[in-house]
Design a protein around this motif. Structure first.
Motif, short mmCIF file in Angstrom:
data_model
loop_
_atom_site.label_atom_id
_atom_site.label_comp_id
_atom_site.label_asym_id
_atom_site.label_seq_id
_atom_site.Cartn_x
_atom_site.Cartn_y
_atom_site.Cartn_z
N LEU A 1 0.84 -1.20 0.00
CA LEU A 1 0.00 0.00 0.00
C LEU A 1 0.87 1.25 0.00
O LEU A 1 0.62 2.19 -0.77
N LEU A 2 1.88 1.28 0.85
CA LEU A 2 2.76 2.45 0.92
C LEU A 2 3.51 2.66 -0.40
O LEU A 2 3.67 3.79 -0.87
N VAL B 1 -3.62 7.44 -11.13
CA VAL B 1 -4.95 7.04 -10.66
C VAL B 1 -5.05 5.52 -10.55
O VAL B 1 -5.55 4.99 -9.56
N LEU B 2 -4.55 4.82 -11.57
CA LEU B 2 -4.64 3.36 -11.55
C LEU B 2 -3.83 2.74 -10.43
O LEU B 2 -4.29 1.83 -9.73
N VAL B 3 -2.61 3.23 -10.23
CA VAL B 3 -1.79 2.64 -9.17
C VAL B 3 -2.33 3.04 -7.79
O VAL B 3 -2.28 2.24 -6.85
N LEU B 4 -2.86 4.23 -7.66
CA LEU B 4 -3.44 4.65 -6.38
C LEU B 4 -4.64 3.78 -6.01
O LEU B 4 -4.76 3.35 -4.85
N THR B 5 -5.49 3.50 -6.98
CA THR B 5 -6.67 2.69 -6.69
C THR B 5 -6.34 1.20 -6.65
O THR B 5 -7.14 0.41 -6.18
N TRP C 1 8.86 -3.43 -7.18
CA TRP C 1 8.17 -4.06 -6.04
C TRP C 1 6.75 -4.45 -6.44
O TRP C 1 6.32 -5.57 -6.18
N LEU C 2 6.03 -3.52 -7.05
CA LEU C 2 4.64 -3.79 -7.42
C LEU C 2 4.52 -4.78 -8.57
O LEU C 2 3.48 -5.44 -8.70
N THR C 3 5.54 -4.90 -9.38
CA THR C 3 5.53 -5.91 -10.43
C THR C 3 5.71 -7.30 -9.81
O THR C 3 5.00 -8.23 -10.16
N ARG D 1 0.10 -7.39 -4.81
CA ARG D 1 -0.92 -7.43 -3.76
C ARG D 1 -0.64 -6.37 -2.70
O ARG D 1 0.49 -6.19 -2.28
N SER D 2 -1.69 -5.67 -2.29
CA SER D 2 -1.56 -4.66 -1.24
C SER D 2 -2.93 -4.40 -0.63
O SER D 2 -3.96 -4.79 -1.17
#
Length: 168
Positions: free
Chosen positions: A14-15, A69-73, A139-141, A145-146
């Motif tokens: 999330l962070l 917007v996409l990564v924030l949501t 990291w997100l790749t 999950r978050s």
């Protein structure tokens, strides 16, 4: 050594999502507020033909806002992270080639951009900063999950219960 819990990793995710979203949203908002300056910044790299400079300068701020917007949501997190990584690699390459060619420009990453005096360039810092942003995308790749992501909400599966005889 104890491994981090799934809950802790989800919180880290999330962070990371919020951090990468902030980069894209701030950068995109600054560029969209002054599209003429964005054009000057893209043109200063001296990489694209004149017609392509206009297209990139007009589209880049909106791409950054959409990614933000996409990564924030948390929607399509892995795909957005991969696209973010590709964009960041392009930015790193653009700054590196400018440095290697002896251009004296401001990257225009967060507004501004264009020609500057030789003492005003900050190529090593810009590359290091973008590598840091790239690490967020990596990291997100690897672990998309978050907490509080639309991906998580949309992929929640009902847990089946098994009775004592092994039937579902």
């Amino acid at each position: 050594m104890a491994r981090p819990s799934v809950r802790a990793l989800d919180l880290i995710g999330l962070l990371v999502r919020v951090g990468l979203a902030a980069v894209w949203l701030v950068s995109g908002a600054i560029k969209v507020s002054d599209l003429n300056q964005t054009y000057i910044a893209v043109q200063a790299y001296d990489l694209l033909p004149a017609g392509a400079v206009s297209v990139v300068a007009a589209g880049l701020p909106f791409l950054e806002l959409v990614l933000g917007v996409l990564v924030l949501t948390g929607l399509g997190t892995r795909v957005v992270a991969i696209v973010s990584g590709i964009v960041l690699l392009a930015f790193i390459g653009g700054v590196a080639q400018s440095w290697a060619r002896g251009l004296t420009i401001d990257c225009g990453c967060f507004g501004g951009g264009g020609q500057v005096t030789a003492g005003e360039t900050r190529y090593p810092q810009e590359i290091a900063r973008d590598i840091g942003f790239l690490l967020l995308a990596v990291w997100l790749t690897v672990r998309p999950r978050s907490k509080w992501s639309l991906d998580g909400w949309l992929t929640v599966r009902e847990v089946e219960t098994v009775d004592t005889q092994g039937r579902t």
